[in-house]
Design a protein around this motif. Structure first.
Motif, mmCIF file in Angstrom:
data_model
loop_
_atom_site.group_PDB
_atom_site.id
_atom_site.type_symbol
_atom_site.label_atom_id
_atom_site.label_comp_id
_atom_site.label_asym_id
_atom_site.label_seq_id
_atom_site.Cartn_x
_atom_site.Cartn_y
_atom_site.Cartn_z
ATOM 1 N N ALA A 75 0.902 -1.141 0.015
ATOM 2 C CA ALA A 75 -0.098 -0.021 -0.014
ATOM 3 C C ALA A 75 0.914 1.295 -0.143
ATOM 4 C CB ALA A 75 -0.936 0.050 1.164
ATOM 5 N N THR A 76 0.717 2.056 -0.830
ATOM 6 C CA THR A 76 1.419 3.234 -1.007
ATOM 7 C C THR A 76 1.123 4.260 0.108
ATOM 8 O OG1 THR A 76 1.169 3.333 -3.488
ATOM 9 C CG2 THR A 76 1.662 5.340 -2.442
ATOM 10 N N GLY A 77 2.207 4.751 0.894
ATOM 11 C CA GLY A 77 2.074 5.654 1.948
ATOM 12 C C GLY A 77 1.884 4.866 3.016
ATOM 13 N N CYS A 78 2.143 3.585 3.006
ATOM 14 C CA CYS A 78 2.084 2.840 4.546
ATOM 15 C C CYS A 78 3.481 2.792 5.319
ATOM 16 C CB CYS A 78 1.598 1.345 4.037
ATOM 17 S SG CYS A 78 1.776 0.318 5.372
ATOM 18 N N GLY A 79 4.239 2.019 4.663
ATOM 19 C CA GLY A 79 5.800 2.107 5.374
ATOM 20 C C GLY A 79 5.912 1.539 6.733
ATOM 21 N N ALA A 80 4.757 0.666 7.301
ATOM 22 C CA ALA A 80 4.697 0.056 8.531
ATOM 23 C C ALA A 80 5.982 -0.875 8.556
ATOM 24 C CB ALA A 80 3.511 -0.561 8.556
ATOM 25 N N CYS A 81 6.312 -1.579 7.658
ATOM 26 C CA CYS A 81 7.411 -2.687 7.642
ATOM 27 C C CYS A 81 8.822 -1.792 7.863
ATOM 28 C CB CYS A 81 7.449 -3.601 6.704
ATOM 29 S SG CYS A 81 7.573 -2.901 4.887
ATOM 30 N N CYS A 82 8.724 -0.637 7.661
ATOM 31 C CA CYS A 82 10.178 0.173 7.863
ATOM 32 C C CYS A 82 10.351 0.332 9.332
ATOM 33 C CB CYS A 82 10.068 1.195 6.956
ATOM 34 S SG CYS A 82 10.170 0.521 5.067
ATOM 35 N N LYS A 83 9.553 -0.159 10.468
ATOM 36 C CA LYS A 83 9.558 0.270 11.765
ATOM 37 C C LYS A 83 10.248 -1.138 12.063
ATOM 38 C CE LYS A 83 8.165 1.485 15.974
ATOM 39 N NZ LYS A 83 7.125 1.914 17.117
ATOM 40 N N LEU A 84 11.571 -1.172 12.168
ATOM 41 C CA LEU A 84 12.285 -2.208 12.481
ATOM 42 C C LEU A 84 12.228 -2.880 13.784
ATOM 43 C CD1 LEU A 84 15.726 -1.438 10.338
ATOM 44 C CD2 LEU A 84 13.433 -2.868 9.774
ATOM 45 N N ASP A 85 12.083 -1.896 14.813
ATOM 46 C CA ASP A 85 11.873 -2.447 16.282
ATOM 47 C C ASP A 85 10.499 -2.820 16.407
ATOM 48 O OD1 ASP A 85 11.748 -3.080 18.852
ATOM 49 O OD2 ASP A 85 12.569 -1.061 19.516
ATOM 50 N N LYS A 86 10.372 -3.967 16.234
ATOM 51 C CA LYS A 86 8.701 -4.496 16.078
ATOM 52 C C LYS A 86 8.003 -4.708 17.293
ATOM 53 C CE LYS A 86 9.095 -5.651 11.303
ATOM 54 N NZ LYS A 86 8.977 -4.292 10.786
ATOM 55 N N THR A 124 7.563 11.330 3.408
ATOM 56 C CA THR A 124 6.917 10.683 2.110
ATOM 57 C C THR A 124 6.800 9.323 2.127
ATOM 58 O OG1 THR A 124 9.546 10.249 1.405
ATOM 59 C CG2 THR A 124 8.613 12.385 0.813
ATOM 60 N N CYS A 125 7.018 8.744 3.375
ATOM 61 C CA CYS A 125 6.805 7.260 3.697
ATOM 62 C C CYS A 125 7.301 6.376 2.360
ATOM 63 C CB CYS A 125 5.387 6.797 3.443
ATOM 64 S SG CYS A 125 4.415 7.633 4.782
ATOM 65 N N THR A 126 8.819 6.660 2.314
ATOM 66 C CA THR A 126 9.694 5.924 1.363
ATOM 67 C C THR A 126 10.809 5.688 1.704
ATOM 68 O OG1 THR A 126 10.194 8.150 0.505
ATOM 69 C CG2 THR A 126 8.303 7.057 -0.879
ATOM 70 N N CYS A 127 11.303 4.774 0.955
ATOM 71 C CA CYS A 127 12.918 4.170 1.491
ATOM 72 C C CYS A 127 13.909 4.949 0.523
ATOM 73 C CB CYS A 127 12.965 2.628 0.846
ATOM 74 S SG CYS A 127 14.535 2.076 1.034
ATOM 75 N N ASP A 176 -7.606 0.199 14.484
ATOM 76 C CA ASP A 176 -8.579 0.915 13.630
ATOM 77 C C ASP A 176 -8.345 1.972 12.674
ATOM 78 O OD1 ASP A 176 -10.694 -0.276 15.393
ATOM 79 O OD2 ASP A 176 -10.444 1.109 17.002
ATOM 80 N N SER A 177 -6.901 1.895 12.399
ATOM 81 C CA SER A 177 -6.382 2.650 11.505
ATOM 82 C C SER A 177 -6.782 2.693 10.190
ATOM 83 C CB SER A 177 -4.719 2.581 11.672
ATOM 84 O OG SER A 177 -4.572 1.030 11.176
ATOM 85 N N ALA A 178 -6.538 4.007 9.652
ATOM 86 C CA ALA A 178 -7.027 4.167 8.112
ATOM 87 C C ALA A 178 -6.113 3.234 7.381
ATOM 88 C CB ALA A 178 -6.821 5.402 7.724
ATOM 89 N N GLU A 179 -4.714 3.234 7.802
ATOM 90 C CA GLU A 179 -3.643 2.460 6.707
ATOM 91 C C GLU A 179 -4.172 0.702 6.887
ATOM 92 O OE1 GLU A 179 -3.134 4.529 9.150
ATOM 93 O OE2 GLU A 179 -1.428 5.915 8.530
ATOM 94 N N LEU A 180 -4.887 0.363 7.792
ATOM 95 C CA LEU A 180 -5.202 -1.061 7.938
ATOM 96 C C LEU A 180 -6.346 -1.283 6.972
ATOM 97 C CD1 LEU A 180 -4.417 -3.683 9.025
ATOM 98 C CD2 LEU A 180 -5.950 -3.511 11.086
ATOM 99 N N THR A 181 -7.583 -0.411 7.175
ATOM 100 C CA THR A 181 -8.392 -0.393 6.498
ATOM 101 C C THR A 181 -8.118 -0.409 4.789
ATOM 102 O OG1 THR A 181 -9.717 0.795 8.092
ATOM 103 C CG2 THR A 181 -10.696 0.595 5.914
ATOM 104 N N ASN A 182 -7.073 0.526 4.583
ATOM 105 C CA ASN A 182 -6.828 0.772 3.182
ATOM 106 C C ASN A 182 -6.035 -0.463 2.625
ATOM 107 O OD1 ASN A 182 -6.114 2.120 0.847
ATOM 108 N ND2 ASN A 182 -3.825 2.370 1.555
#
Ligand code: SF4
Ligand code: SF4
Length: 189
Positions: A75-86, A124-127, A176-182
């Motif tokens: 999903a564009t604009g997500c970036g969640a997996c770039c949080k490395l300390d999970k 920008t939620c990008t690498c 309940d986030s918009a990112e998850l819904t998206n």
């Protein structure tokens, strides 16, 4: 890097936990419209002579939903997996990279003080090193097979990658986030 949520106990337990997710992904069941049918005896019903109950027939719409499959997409604009300390619900870097010491050092060196990858641009939620990102950041069947032992069949990869994204997005942004819904909407398209 996208991780499969699993027990922290051991690599074997990690894979067992992943297998549980594979066998009964509740979020996936809700997406494809699967449901468990449970019978309950009627109060006051007569013993011994069970009255035949009409069996609910699946409606055409339900049959259509059960056949639906998910296809992984980022999903564009997500970036969640770039949080490395999970956090504690995910395997540690030591568990993931037990057989890849060089990757372990690299992964740990990329974790910023806020837990996010130092190469991630959160405006920008990008690498920022997309073309040169480490192999463990690439979301491909062969990477999932190498690091998690997930068979690289397309359907298995799609299911596991979607499940891992859902877990990760929930952890980072909330259930309940918009990112998850998206994301859930995206993989159904
Ligand atoms: S959709 Fe999945 S792979 Fe894409 S940024 Fe979000 S968590 Fe990462
Ligand atoms: S290197 Fe890029 S893709 Fe990998 S975790 Fe960092 S920002 Fe995300």
């Amino acid at each position: 890097m996208l991780l499969l949520r699993a027990s922290r106990a051991s690599p074997a337990a990690m894979m067992a936990a992943a297998a549980v997710v594979r066998s009964k992904p509740t979020w996936l069941a809700s997406i494809v419209g699967l449901s468990s049918s449970g019978g309950r005896r009627r109060k006051g019903g007569r013993r011994g002579k069970a009255m035949p109950q009409p069996q609910p027939q699946p409606q055409p719409q339900q049959q259509k939903e059960v056949k639906r499959v998910v296809r992984w997409k980022c999903a564009t604009g997500c970036g969640a997996c770039c949080k490395l300390d999970k956090g504690p619900d995910f395997p540690t870097p030591e568990e993931i990279f037990a057989d890849h010491p060089d990757d372990l050092q690299l992964y740990k060196s990329m974790i910023g003080t806020d837990g996010w990858c130092t190469k991630y641009d959160n405006s920008t939620c990008t690498c920022t090193i997309y073309q040169d990102q480490p192999i463990f950041c690439r979301l491909e069947p062969k990477v999932f097979e190498e690091y998690f032992g997930v068979p690289s069949r397309p359907s298995t990869f799609d299911r596991e990658a979607c499940s891992a994204c859902v877990d990760t997005i929930e952890m980072v942004y909330g259930e309940d986030s918009a990112e998850l819904t998206n994301f859930k909407h995206l993989i159904r398209e």
